[in-house]
Motif scaffolding. Structure first.
Motif, short mmCIF file in Angstrom:
data_model
loop_
_atom_site.label_atom_id
_atom_site.label_comp_id
_atom_site.label_asym_id
_atom_site.label_seq_id
_atom_site.Cartn_x
_atom_site.Cartn_y
_atom_site.Cartn_z
N VAL A 301 -13.02 8.53 1.29
CA VAL A 301 -14.05 8.71 0.03
C VAL A 301 -12.99 8.51 -1.07
O VAL A 301 -13.52 8.20 -2.35
CB VAL A 301 -13.78 10.21 0.22
CG1 VAL A 301 -13.21 10.66 -0.24
CG2 VAL A 301 -14.93 10.88 -0.53
N ASP A 302 -11.36 8.57 -1.29
CA ASP A 302 -11.22 8.27 -2.48
C ASP A 302 -11.17 6.90 -2.78
O ASP A 302 -11.28 6.91 -4.36
CB ASP A 302 -9.30 8.80 -2.35
CG ASP A 302 -9.49 10.14 -2.41
OD1 ASP A 302 -9.24 10.97 -2.60
OD2 ASP A 302 -8.04 10.34 -1.15
N LEU A 303 -11.35 5.37 -2.22
CA LEU A 303 -11.37 4.13 -2.73
C LEU A 303 -12.95 4.37 -3.38
O LEU A 303 -13.42 3.60 -3.40
CB LEU A 303 -11.52 3.33 -1.20
CG LEU A 303 -9.94 4.12 -0.37
CD1 LEU A 303 -9.51 2.72 0.76
CD2 LEU A 303 -8.33 2.67 -1.94
N LEU A 304 -13.68 5.25 -2.68
CA LEU A 304 -15.46 4.44 -3.23
C LEU A 304 -15.53 5.44 -4.71
O LEU A 304 -16.70 4.45 -4.98
CB LEU A 304 -16.16 6.32 -2.19
CG LEU A 304 -16.58 5.35 -1.20
CD1 LEU A 304 -17.42 6.77 -0.23
CD2 LEU A 304 -16.20 4.31 0.36
N ALA A 305 -14.86 5.62 -5.19
CA ALA A 305 -15.16 5.87 -7.05
C ALA A 305 -14.78 4.65 -7.45
O ALA A 305 -15.28 4.04 -8.15
CB ALA A 305 -13.86 6.49 -7.44
N PHE A 324 -20.56 11.26 0.24
CA PHE A 324 -19.76 11.37 -0.41
C PHE A 324 -19.33 12.45 -1.33
O PHE A 324 -18.66 13.03 -2.47
CB PHE A 324 -19.76 9.66 -1.79
CG PHE A 324 -19.01 9.68 -2.79
CD1 PHE A 324 -18.10 9.19 -3.18
CD2 PHE A 324 -19.25 9.47 -4.37
CE1 PHE A 324 -16.83 8.62 -3.46
CE2 PHE A 324 -18.51 9.22 -5.99
CZ PHE A 324 -17.12 9.12 -5.55
N ARG A 325 -21.24 12.34 -1.85
CA ARG A 325 -21.17 13.76 -3.96
C ARG A 325 -20.30 15.88 -3.42
O ARG A 325 -20.01 16.01 -4.04
CB ARG A 325 -22.19 13.45 -3.56
CG ARG A 325 -22.60 11.89 -4.76
CD ARG A 325 -24.37 12.47 -5.65
NE ARG A 325 -23.61 12.74 -6.70
CZ ARG A 325 -24.76 13.59 -7.16
NH1 ARG A 325 -25.16 14.34 -6.50
NH2 ARG A 325 -24.07 14.14 -8.87
N PRO A 337 -18.04 13.32 -14.13
CA PRO A 337 -17.30 11.74 -14.60
C PRO A 337 -16.54 11.35 -14.29
O PRO A 337 -16.04 11.88 -12.91
CB PRO A 337 -17.24 13.01 -16.12
CG PRO A 337 -18.06 13.85 -16.38
CD PRO A 337 -18.03 14.52 -15.10
N GLY A 338 -16.62 10.23 -13.79
CA GLY A 338 -16.75 8.89 -12.70
C GLY A 338 -17.06 8.66 -12.21
O GLY A 338 -16.40 8.38 -10.81
N GLU A 339 -18.08 9.04 -11.20
CA GLU A 339 -19.55 8.62 -10.54
C GLU A 339 -19.64 7.22 -10.81
O GLU A 339 -20.00 6.66 -11.71
CB GLU A 339 -20.40 9.32 -10.33
CG GLU A 339 -19.87 11.02 -9.40
CD GLU A 339 -21.03 11.75 -9.22
OE1 GLU A 339 -21.47 11.34 -8.03
OE2 GLU A 339 -21.68 12.86 -9.99
N PRO A 340 -19.85 6.42 -9.35
CA PRO A 340 -20.18 5.02 -9.43
C PRO A 340 -21.13 4.74 -9.91
O PRO A 340 -22.23 5.21 -9.26
CB PRO A 340 -18.87 4.72 -8.73
CG PRO A 340 -19.21 5.64 -7.68
CD PRO A 340 -19.02 6.72 -8.47
N LEU A 341 -21.69 4.33 -10.56
CA LEU A 341 -23.04 3.84 -10.66
C LEU A 341 -23.60 1.63 -10.79
O LEU A 341 -23.17 1.58 -10.93
CB LEU A 341 -23.94 4.37 -11.48
CG LEU A 341 -23.75 5.50 -12.32
CD1 LEU A 341 -24.73 5.68 -13.13
CD2 LEU A 341 -24.58 6.32 -10.93
#
Length: 516
Positions: A301-305, A324-325, A337-341
């Protein structure tokens, strides 16, 4: 001419690379451009020349592209980046190195190739007149100006930045200017250029190809025929329609200095005898021998950001995003803040065409990777970091959609009436990942297995092999082959500390400026 990095020893071309080089040199000589150091001549010869340099991963396409760009620059051909174009030199000859996405252009720039996106060439910036003088001075086409309110020290900072990075927007930002200070708008390019070198050409759709042919009388496409064709083109790529005489094939796979096991796996997919179970055995064997291939029981999960897990099925994508969320304790009605889109397009009526051009030119195009920084000051606005863009920070009216398993309608944490639309980016389909690379890539193997069981064929190749090939070649350093539908727990919270410093001011999408 822009300063070049120290020249490394000249590469030794393989026979297929040398043959492609000689053909391209002949094409360029026919239009007045030499690769041997002679000064370029005025435009001449026929127009509408298109070549395609085709080869699989490791065949040397990027090396050929880089050396071609270097030879053109050293021969006096002007590189056009889309950042700024000053006074046109008489009889100038031009070249642009293009990629379909910000991430693909960024990957080339990290390898020393001055690439930009197709949108940045189609749409050019309009500079405020007083800062246009400053840009001309930095580019070497004008005298050092005196600008009210700008100190000599600020101009010296701009000069130092430009000499180091050859970026006009970056230099003006180093002088303390905001993007809205010196760029007053954008316009579609009206004048043509000379030579276009297009990387990741398998991603081009027909409209982009037609636009490029209008601008560049000489166009060279670099592409991988083993990748996935753009959605909606029935498995065909734009170079498939070219005559065989227009295609230059690189069929030798070059061994890397470190003998990459990832490339070995990619090319093993070309063996008709390798079915999906056999391929997984090859992955498992590579993982036992080399730490650059990881046989993983769960998604990290750490890589997914910052690097999404790659999947085939949309339902898988939604489930992994939800997991992930949940792992990060994200609320059900807001983003952290920091979530990828991922940008899913810009939804604007025709009367806001200028604002669409503004954002597309800044890198906010469909498929762009974005990191959420927080809400803007105006309702419906979001502050965003566009990954791979040269000026990454902006503020935009946003429609952010977070899909949920089993739900037809997503929840929308940011709901402008119109603006840029986004999907969550912790998981991405393999189609959308084309053109991007990450140091670590996680591939969700159960989805590849599902494609294999479906038995689908695309342009004569089993779909699962195309999916696997594209997915694993996104990995620059390490491939994680995920074999179970599980997710690890995060070892650290989401952060913004790893993002580049702000360059320029936020650019607002709609007239009510949001300086958040």
């Amino acid at each position: 001419m822009d300063d070049l990095p120290a020249r490394p020893p000249a590469p030794v071309f393989s026979p297929d690379q040398a043959a492609a080089w000689d053909t391209l040199a002949g094409d360029l000589a026919a239009v007045g451009v030499s690769l041997t150091g002679d000064a370029p001549q005025p435009p001449q010869g026929s127009h509408g020349r298109v070549r395609a340099v085709l080869g699989k991963a490791g065949s040397g396409k990027t090396l050929l592209l880089a050396q071609l760009t270097r030879a053109l620059r050293e021969g006096g051909v002007e590189v056009v980046s889309g950042d700024y174009e000053g006074r046109r030199k008489k009889e100038r000859r031009t070249v642009a190195v293009l990629a379909p996405t910000n991430k693909a252009a960024f990957v080339l720039r990290t390898r020393g190739v001055p690439a930009t996106t197709i949108h940045r060439i189609l749409y050019t910036p309009v500079y405020d007149p007083q800062y246009e003088k400053l840009a001309d001075w930095l580019a070497g086409t004008g005298e050092r100006p005196e600008i009210e309110g700008m100190t000599p020290e600020a101009m010296d900072r701009a000069r130092a930045f430009y000499d180091a990075h050859a970026s006009i927007p970056g230099a003006l930002a180093a002088a303390g200017l905001r993007g809205s200070d010196f760029i007053t708008g954008w316009k579609r390019r009206e004048d043509g250029l000379d030579i276009g070198l297009v990387d990741e050409a398998s991603m081009l759709d027909q409209r982009q190809f037609d636009d490029l042919r209008e601008i560049f009388p000489t166009l060279v496409l670099f592409g991988d025929p083993a990748q996935l064709a753009p959605v909606g083109q029935s498995g065909a790529m734009v170079f498939d329609s070219l005559k065989s005489s227009q295609k230059l094939i690189l069929d030798r796979v070059h061994r890397q200095a470190d003998d990459s096991p990832i490339l070995d796996l990619a090319h093993a997919l070309g063996d008709p005898a390798v079915d999906f179970p056999a391929f997984e055995r090859l992955v498992a064997d590579a993982a036992r021998r080399d730490a650059r291939v990881v046989w993983a029981e769960r998604v990290d999960v750490d890589l997914l950001a910052r690097s999404p897990v790659l999947v085939w099925r949309n339902a898988t994508r939604v489930r992994l995003i939800t997991a992930f969320r949940a792992a990060h304790g994200a609320p059900g009605d807001a983003l952290l803040p920091g979530e990828p889109l991922i940008c899913d397009g810009i939804e604007l009526p025709l009367k806001h065409r200028k604002k669409r051009i503004d954002l597309e030119a800044r890198g906010l195009i469909k498929g762009a990777q974005v990191v959420y920084l927080g809400p803007g000051r105006s309702p419906g606005f979001a502050r965003l970091h566009v990954v791979g863009a040269e000026d990454p920070r902006l503020s935009a009216a946003s429609i952010i959609k977070i899909e949920l398993p089993g739900e037809e309608e997503p929840f929308i944490p940011s709901a402008a009436r119109m603006g840029a639309a986004f999907l969550h980016g912790a998981a991405v389909t393999i189609h959308k990942a084309q053109g991007s690379q990450w140091p670590d890539v996680q591939v969700f193997a159960p989805d590849i297995a599902a494609a294999a069981w479906a038995g689908r064929i695309e342009a004569g190749i089993p779909l699962w092999k195309r999916l696997a090939y594209v997915a694993i070649t996104r990995a620059q350093e390490r491939l994680h082959w995920i074999v179970r539908p599980r997710l690890s727990r995060p070892t650290r919270p989401l952060t913004l500390d790893d993002l580049d410093a702000v360059r320029g001011a936020p650019l607002a999408l709609l007239p009510e400026a949001d300086e958040g």
